[in-house]
Design an enzyme around this catalytic site. Structure first.
Site, mmCIF file in Angstrom:
data_model
loop_
_atom_site.group_PDB
_atom_site.id
_atom_site.type_symbol
_atom_site.label_atom_id
_atom_site.label_comp_id
_atom_site.label_asym_id
_atom_site.label_seq_id
_atom_site.Cartn_x
_atom_site.Cartn_y
_atom_site.Cartn_z
ATOM 1 N N CYS A 1 -3.249 24.154 -55.356
ATOM 2 C CA CYS A 1 -4.545 23.708 -56.088
ATOM 3 C C CYS A 1 -4.722 22.107 -55.852
ATOM 4 O O CYS A 1 -3.915 21.299 -56.261
ATOM 5 C CB CYS A 1 -4.445 24.025 -57.370
ATOM 6 S SG CYS A 1 -5.815 23.226 -58.397
ATOM 7 N N CYS B 1 -5.541 20.112 -59.133
ATOM 8 C CA CYS B 1 -4.330 20.228 -59.792
ATOM 9 C C CYS B 1 -3.318 19.110 -59.585
ATOM 10 O O CYS B 1 -2.729 18.499 -60.559
ATOM 11 C CB CYS B 1 -3.579 21.649 -59.807
ATOM 12 S SG CYS B 1 -4.558 23.027 -60.089
#
Length: 166
Positions: A90, A93
């Site tokens: 991600c 993230c």
């Protein structure tokens, strides 16, 4: 077989090398010498004593290992906990994680941060209804008191943490 021969030749050439000659030889030989020291302490100068400081580092961020670890360190925690559900793949993230860690560290132990990789702990992600990453939960006394999904700037994160600590 050829790799072993090559390695053996390399090692024997390195080991059998003569010490350097010329200007560098005098520099290396004098700089590596230690002053003479008498065991009685009457002649020479001993090297200064070394001091080692052993202070305990208080970490405000930890990785959740499994369900019981989450239960023990997050749900049963007396300190409010920010839970960062993330994934290795991600992109957002990777931006939010360090930013959130920095903001949590600024709180000086009033709040801690738990990191949960959703690929490793899908059961926790399902239990806490994580449908997208990054998802951040604020847990106080075992209850989810706030939640957001996506990236936030530092001002928004500070407000989120103040609300949790408040």
């Amino acid at each position: 077989m050829a790799q072993r021969l090559l390695l053996r030749r390399f090692l024997t050439s390195v080991i059998s090398r003569k010490p350097p000659q010329g200007v560098w030889a005098s520099l290396t030989s004098t700089s590596l010498q230690t002053p003479p020291y008498n065991a009685g302490g009457l002649t020479g100068t001993p090297s200064p004593a070394r001091t080692f400081h052993t202070t305990r580092v208080c970490s405000t961020t930890f990785n959740v290992q499994d369900g019981p670890d989450f239960q023990d360190r997050v749900v049963n925690s007396e300190t409010p906990v920010v839970v960062d559900f993330h994934a290795q793949w991600c992109g957002p993230c990777k931006i939010l994680g360090p930013r959130l860690e920095k903001m949590v560290a600024k709180q000086h132990g009033k709040v801690v941060m738990a990191k949960v990789d959703i690929d490793d702990h899908t059961d926790l992600a399902i239990e806490y209804e994580v449908s997208a990453v990054p998802t951040v939960l604020a847990i106080k006394n075992g209850d989810v008191v706030d939640k957001f999904v996506g990236i936030k700037d530092e001002d928004q994160l500070e407000a989120f943490l103040k609300k949790l600590i408040g």
